[in-house]
Design an enzyme around this catalytic site. Structure first.
Site, PDB file in Angstrom:
ATOM      1  N   GLY A   1       0.826  -1.201   0.000  1.00 43.13           N
ATOM      2  CA  GLY A   1       0.000   0.000   0.000  1.00 43.13           C
ATOM      3  C   GLY A   1       0.860   1.251   0.000  1.00 43.13           C
ATOM      4  CB  SER A   2      -0.022   4.709   0.806  1.00 47.10           C
ATOM      5  OG  SER A   2      -0.556   4.601   2.117  1.00 47.10           O
TER       6      SER A   2
ATOM      7  N   GLY B   1       2.312   2.138   5.517  1.00 46.45           N
ATOM      8  CA  GLY B   1       3.478   1.456   6.061  1.00 46.45           C
ATOM      9  C   GLY B   1       3.992   2.081   7.339  1.00 46.45           C
TER      10      GLY B   1
ATOM     11  CD  GLU C   1       7.305  -5.427  -1.735  1.00 49.26           C
ATOM     12  OE1 GLU C   1       7.678  -4.420  -2.373  1.00 49.26           O
ATOM     13  OE2 GLU C   1       8.047  -6.407  -1.523  1.00 49.26           O
TER      14      GLU C   1
END
EC number: 1.2.1.3
Length: 503
Positions: A236-237, A241, A258
């Site tokens: 995600g963004s 994270g 990721e």
């Protein structure tokens, strides 16, 4: 569009999704193609999460002792079921994520490919044999299943990213708890059904090897916080994270992150411009600029900058924008209105920083009722704050350079570090790009764009991209725990480092 809904209903039935699962729920699922209501699905209550974790722990106790090649057989069967369901699942990806037909099918092919990889991996979970300094001793390392793996996936690759994690985790001996994006629950529900088909053929697997959670952020929060889930893989963004990592770290769990990508291509003066143009266009506008590896920054030698930009503008002018299900369409919709708003805001910010914008307008004629945008080329005076910020939309920022060292400085001078590439026929530039003094990204390519990583390599990046690795190479080690073993087969008990302790 009524025909999308009717066709989708047939496809959903082919994927074993029932009317009771698709109606009467609290989560409305709309297609970004035209806003059609595809389903109203039932959300997983947060109150059930403790039971979810308990079921996964019970599955782990049984699955971890199944020989890895036998675990691989389940994934072989999953690959077969995905082959059989490829057309239906690929179509559902297109409807739910707005991808053109070939990209929807390509995503399912990626799932099939990782299953093939994981089957072979199930016989290659190798440890090391290590020389011991002590006579009559042998050292080795052994890899064991880590435990339940939580997978949080994003809308833009609604099924492939799950498969990267699930296929590897399952052959490594780990059950999976999957929290898909609330923007794409139908594809996740379909994958659960396909997995259950494989389980039925497999015959003796424990229950609850895969559990799929449907709903919002509260479910993800519970998954991330649970000490019963030692591994969390989250896509995600960067903002997401930053929230996930400290929670998992506080409980000493393991994160595979990721996150954002702000990927660049350097085009040198020796580059094959025809090949570069083709690579740039696909990398920058494919999936409507909504890939983690989308090309967002173009760093061009000043001697060819004008010519390359001219070629790109000509190519952009002929790109078919519209319904992604229509043959010949290359650019479909953004996922929602918020994405369109973010794109417009980024273009306005770039203008304020001295950028010259070509394209980027809303397309309203000849397209369905979704959010369709012209791809934008923005010629920038330098790498500004806007350029350093990832916008998940088809915006390509163009900057010039004079020396290759300057180009590398621009390439690396962003917070993100996912993918990168250089187009050059100069061997020295190509090799320098791949050195420790070259690209600082997790992926670095020569004469190919940043998109389309094959499953055989480890996928992931550095810096604000999160540092995680999924898919191929030795990414499997993140789903296991390493154990160092020493075996004394002698009749003596020597200590290491020459220590004496006689009693």
């Amino acid at each position: 569009m009524k025909d999308i809904v009717m066709t989708a209903q047939t496809t959903l039935a082919n994927l074993d999704l029932t009317s009771s699962e698709l109606t009467g729920g609290t989560l409305a699922v709309h297609s970004p193609i035209d806003g059609s209501l595809l389903a109203e699905v039932h959300e997983t209550p947060v109150s059930e999460m403790d039971a979810v974790f308990a079921r996964s722990k019970a599955a782990f106790k049984a699955w971890r002792v199944v020989p890895a090649p036998r675990r691989g057989e389940l994934i072989r069967l999953l690959g077969e079921e995905l082959r059989a369901a490829k057309d239906d699942l690929g179509a559902l990806v297109s409807w739910e994520a707005g991808k053109i037909t070939s990209e929807g099918l390509g995503e399912v092919q990626e799932m099939i490919d990782i299953c093939d990889f994981a089957v072979g991996l199930s016989r290659q979970l190798y440890g090391l044999t290590i020389a011991s300094e002590r006579p009559g001793h042998r050292m080795m390392e052994t890899w064991h299943p880590a435990g339940p793996v939580g997978v949080i996936s994003a809308f833009n690759f609604p099924v492939a990213v799950w498969s990267w994690n699930a296929a590897i985790a399952l052959v490594c001996g780990d059950p999976v708890i999957w929290k898909p994006s609330e923007k794409s629950p139908l594809t996740a529900m379909a994958c659960q059904k396909i997995f259950e088909r494989a389980l039925a053929r497999f015959g003796d697997a424990p229950n609850n090897l895969l559990q799929t959670l449907i709903g919002g952020a509260a479910l993800g929060g519970a998954l991330v916080a649970s000490e019963d889930v030692p591994v969390i893989s989250a896509t995600g963004s960067t903002r997401m994270g930053r929230a996930v990592a400290p929670i998992v770290a506080q409980r000493f769990g393991k994160c595979i992150l990721e996150l954002g990508g702000n990927n660049a291509m350097i085009v040198g003066p020796s580059a094959d411009l025809e090949m570069a143009v083709r690579a740039i266009v696909f990398s920058a506008v494919g999936t409507a600029g909504q890939r983690c590896t989308t090309l967002r920054r173009l760093i061009v030698h000043n001697s060819i900058r004008s010519e390359l930009v001219s070629r790109l503008k000509k190519a952009y002018a002929g790109l078919p924008i519209g319904n992604p299900l229509t043959e010949g369409t290359l650019i479909g919709p953004l996922v929602d209105e918020a994405s369109g708003t973010a794109m417009t805001a980024a273009l306005e910010a770039a203008k304020a920083e001295g950028g010259t914008v070509s394209g980027g307008d809303r397309v309203t004629e000849g397209v369905p009722a979704g959010v369709y945008m012209q791809p934008a080329i923005v010629e920038m005076p330098g790498q500004t704050a806007t350029v350093k910020t990832e916008t998940f939309a088809p915006i390509l920022y163009v900057m010039g350079y004079d020396t290759f060292d300057d180009a590398l400085e621009l390439q690396n001078d962003v917070p993100q570090g996912l993918s990168s590439c250089v187009f050059t026929l100069n061997m020295r530039e190509a090799e320098q790009f791949l050195t420790a003094a070259g690209s600082d990204c997790g992926i670095a390519n020569v004469n190919i764009g940043p998109s389309g990583a094959e499953i055989g390599g480890a996928f992931g990046g550095e810096k604000e991209t999160g540092g995680g690795r999924e898919s191929g190479s030795d990414a499997w080690k993140a789903y296991m725990r390493r154990q160092t073993n020493t075996v004394n087969y002698s009749a003596e008990l020597p200590l290491a480092q020459g220590v004496k302790f006689d009693i």
